[in-house]
Design a protein around this motif. Structure first.
Motif, PDB file in Angstrom:
ATOM      1  N   THR A  11       0.850  -1.183   0.000  1.00 51.57           N
ATOM      2  CA  THR A  11       0.000   0.000   0.000  1.00 51.57           C
ATOM      3  C   THR A  11       0.886   1.233   0.000  1.00 51.57           C
ATOM      4  O   THR A  11       1.839   1.314   0.771  1.00 51.57           O
ATOM      5  CB  THR A  11      -0.920   0.021   1.230  1.00 51.57           C
ATOM      6  OG1 THR A  11      -1.598  -1.235   1.324  1.00 51.57           O
ATOM      7  CG2 THR A  11      -1.948   1.109   1.138  1.00 51.57           C
TER       8      THR A  11
ATOM      9  N   VAL B 268       0.919   5.322   0.457  1.00 56.07           N
ATOM     10  CA  VAL B 268       0.104   6.357   1.088  1.00 56.07           C
ATOM     11  C   VAL B 268       0.868   7.679   1.088  1.00 56.07           C
ATOM     12  O   VAL B 268       1.962   7.753   1.646  1.00 56.07           O
ATOM     13  CB  VAL B 268      -0.251   5.955   2.540  1.00 56.07           C
ATOM     14  CG1 VAL B 268      -1.116   7.018   3.202  1.00 56.07           C
ATOM     15  CG2 VAL B 268      -0.942   4.598   2.570  1.00 56.07           C
TER      16      VAL B 268
ATOM     17  N   LEU C  36      -4.616   7.925   7.174  1.00 55.55           N
ATOM     18  CA  LEU C  36      -5.120   7.756   5.810  1.00 55.55           C
ATOM     19  C   LEU C  36      -5.265   6.281   5.452  1.00 55.55           C
ATOM     20  O   LEU C  36      -6.256   5.876   4.838  1.00 55.55           O
ATOM     21  CB  LEU C  36      -4.174   8.427   4.810  1.00 55.55           C
ATOM     22  CG  LEU C  36      -4.257   9.937   4.681  1.00 55.55           C
ATOM     23  CD1 LEU C  36      -3.138  10.454   3.785  1.00 55.55           C
ATOM     24  CD2 LEU C  36      -5.605  10.344   4.117  1.00 55.55           C
ATOM     25  N   LEU C  37      -4.287   5.486   5.834  1.00 53.63           N
ATOM     26  CA  LEU C  37      -4.330   4.054   5.556  1.00 53.63           C
ATOM     27  C   LEU C  37      -5.524   3.406   6.242  1.00 53.63           C
ATOM     28  O   LEU C  37      -6.264   2.626   5.625  1.00 53.63           O
ATOM     29  CB  LEU C  37      -3.027   3.387   6.015  1.00 53.63           C
ATOM     30  CG  LEU C  37      -2.917   1.885   5.808  1.00 53.63           C
ATOM     31  CD1 LEU C  37      -2.930   1.544   4.324  1.00 53.63           C
ATOM     32  CD2 LEU C  37      -1.654   1.360   6.473  1.00 53.63           C
TER      33      LEU C  37
ATOM     34  N   ALA D 184      -8.296   4.755   7.074  1.00 53.12           N
ATOM     35  CA  ALA D 184      -9.541   5.194   6.436  1.00 53.12           C
ATOM     36  C   ALA D 184      -9.700   4.583   5.046  1.00 53.12           C
ATOM     37  O   ALA D 184     -10.816   4.301   4.610  1.00 53.12           O
ATOM     38  CB  ALA D 184      -9.564   6.719   6.338  1.00 53.12           C
ATOM     39  N   TYR D 185      -8.598   4.352   4.353  1.00 52.11           N
ATOM     40  CA  TYR D 185      -8.633   3.866   2.971  1.00 52.11           C
ATOM     41  C   TYR D 185      -8.954   2.374   2.852  1.00 52.11           C
ATOM     42  O   TYR D 185      -9.765   1.976   2.006  1.00 52.11           O
ATOM     43  CB  TYR D 185      -7.286   4.158   2.308  1.00 52.11           C
ATOM     44  CG  TYR D 185      -7.143   3.589   0.924  1.00 52.11           C
ATOM     45  CD1 TYR D 185      -7.869   4.117  -0.141  1.00 52.11           C
ATOM     46  CD2 TYR D 185      -6.280   2.530   0.670  1.00 52.11           C
ATOM     47  CE1 TYR D 185      -7.737   3.596  -1.426  1.00 52.11           C
ATOM     48  CE2 TYR D 185      -6.142   2.009  -0.606  1.00 52.11           C
ATOM     49  CZ  TYR D 185      -6.872   2.546  -1.650  1.00 52.11           C
ATOM     50  OH  TYR D 185      -6.738   2.029  -2.907  1.00 52.11           O
TER      51      TYR D 185
ATOM     52  N   THR E 209     -12.504   1.106   2.441  1.00 56.21           N
ATOM     53  CA  THR E 209     -13.150   1.460   1.167  1.00 56.21           C
ATOM     54  C   THR E 209     -12.798   0.451   0.083  1.00 56.21           C
ATOM     55  O   THR E 209     -13.475   0.389  -0.946  1.00 56.21           O
ATOM     56  CB  THR E 209     -12.740   2.869   0.677  1.00 56.21           C
ATOM     57  OG1 THR E 209     -11.376   2.867   0.268  1.00 56.21           O
ATOM     58  CG2 THR E 209     -12.996   3.920   1.745  1.00 56.21           C
ATOM     59  N   GLN E 210     -11.759  -0.339   0.312  1.00 60.67           N
ATOM     60  CA  GLN E 210     -11.341  -1.374  -0.623  1.00 60.67           C
ATOM     61  C   GLN E 210     -11.755  -2.768  -0.151  1.00 60.67           C
ATOM     62  O   GLN E 210     -11.258  -3.779  -0.640  1.00 60.67           O
ATOM     63  CB  GLN E 210      -9.818  -1.317  -0.811  1.00 60.67           C
ATOM     64  CG  GLN E 210      -9.331   0.011  -1.322  1.00 60.67           C
ATOM     65  CD  GLN E 210      -9.968   0.381  -2.639  1.00 60.67           C
ATOM     66  OE1 GLN E 210      -9.870  -0.356  -3.614  1.00 60.67           O
ATOM     67  NE2 GLN E 210     -10.643   1.528  -2.685  1.00 60.67           N
TER      68      GLN E 210
ATOM     69  N   ALA F 258       0.810   7.378  -6.380  1.00 55.63           N
ATOM     70  CA  ALA F 258       0.369   7.923  -5.089  1.00 55.63           C
ATOM     71  C   ALA F 258       0.918   9.336  -4.889  1.00 55.63           C
ATOM     72  O   ALA F 258       0.217  10.214  -4.392  1.00 55.63           O
ATOM     73  CB  ALA F 258       0.804   7.005  -3.950  1.00 55.63           C
TER      74      ALA F 258
ATOM     75  N   GLU G 249      -3.289  10.317  -3.550  1.00 51.56           N
ATOM     76  CA  GLU G 249      -4.270   9.322  -3.116  1.00 51.56           C
ATOM     77  C   GLU G 249      -3.564   8.026  -2.759  1.00 51.56           C
ATOM     78  O   GLU G 249      -2.484   7.723  -3.277  1.00 51.56           O
ATOM     79  CB  GLU G 249      -5.266   9.040  -4.243  1.00 51.56           C
ATOM     80  CG  GLU G 249      -6.106  10.222  -4.620  1.00 51.56           C
ATOM     81  CD  GLU G 249      -7.030   9.945  -5.802  1.00 51.56           C
ATOM     82  OE1 GLU G 249      -6.927   8.843  -6.394  1.00 51.56           O
ATOM     83  OE2 GLU G 249      -7.827  10.832  -6.135  1.00 51.56           O
ATOM     84  N   CYS G 250      -4.185   7.232  -1.906  1.00 56.64           N
ATOM     85  CA  CYS G 250      -3.660   5.913  -1.566  1.00 56.64           C
ATOM     86  C   CYS G 250      -3.772   4.998  -2.777  1.00 56.64           C
ATOM     87  O   CYS G 250      -4.740   5.083  -3.544  1.00 56.64           O
ATOM     88  CB  CYS G 250      -4.443   5.305  -0.405  1.00 56.64           C
ATOM     89  SG  CYS G 250      -4.341   6.245   1.118  1.00 56.64           S
TER      90      CYS G 250
END
Length: 129
Positions: A53, A55, A66-67, A69-70, A73-74, A108, A113-114
């Motif tokens: 990942t 970030v 951020l990680l 939160a991201y 979503t995946q 990124a 964005e992540c």
């Protein structure tokens, strides 16, 4: 047994050298996750994977937020972080494992964005996840 997935990326070369030219700092996290759904990921819900990942961010604390939160979503829930490395915009000449690493890192940085990279997915005996 483990299988490797490019998550929609071509694996062009194995080692890449040269300037990164990043627009901003990016954290690389190697994270173990659990797949929570099938709409975004091709593996069955409940499967475990290790994923690269990328970030954007200067401070570790901000990148971790951020990680966290991201990943949901995946359709991924973090289990643990195996490694973290920050790549800075000022880094001149960095040896990277290949385009499969460099491309999401640069993306990124460019998009702020992540970005998910390569997945290593655990499968049971007989190839079943």
């Amino acid at each position: 047994m483990w299988e490797m997935s490019q998550h929609g990326r071509d694996n062009a070369s194995f080692m890449v050298e040269g300037p990164l030219r990043l627009a901003r700092s990016v954290w690389f996290f190697l994270v173990t996750v659990r797949v929570t759904g099938n709409a975004r990921q091709p593996w069955p819900a409940g499967s475990e994977a290790t994923v690269q990942t990328f970030v954007p961010g200067q401070r570790l604390e901000d990148a971790l937020m951020l990680l966290d939160a991201y990943l949901p979503t995946q359709e991924l829930t973090p289990i643990g972080t195996l490694r973290s490395v920050r790549y800075d915009a000022a880094d001149d000449d960095v040896d990277l494992p290949g385009d499969f690493f460099r491309k999401p890192l640069e993306r990124a940085a460019a998009t702020n964005e992540c970005v998910l990279g390569v997945f290593f997915v655990s499968t049971g005996e007989g190839g079943e996840p």
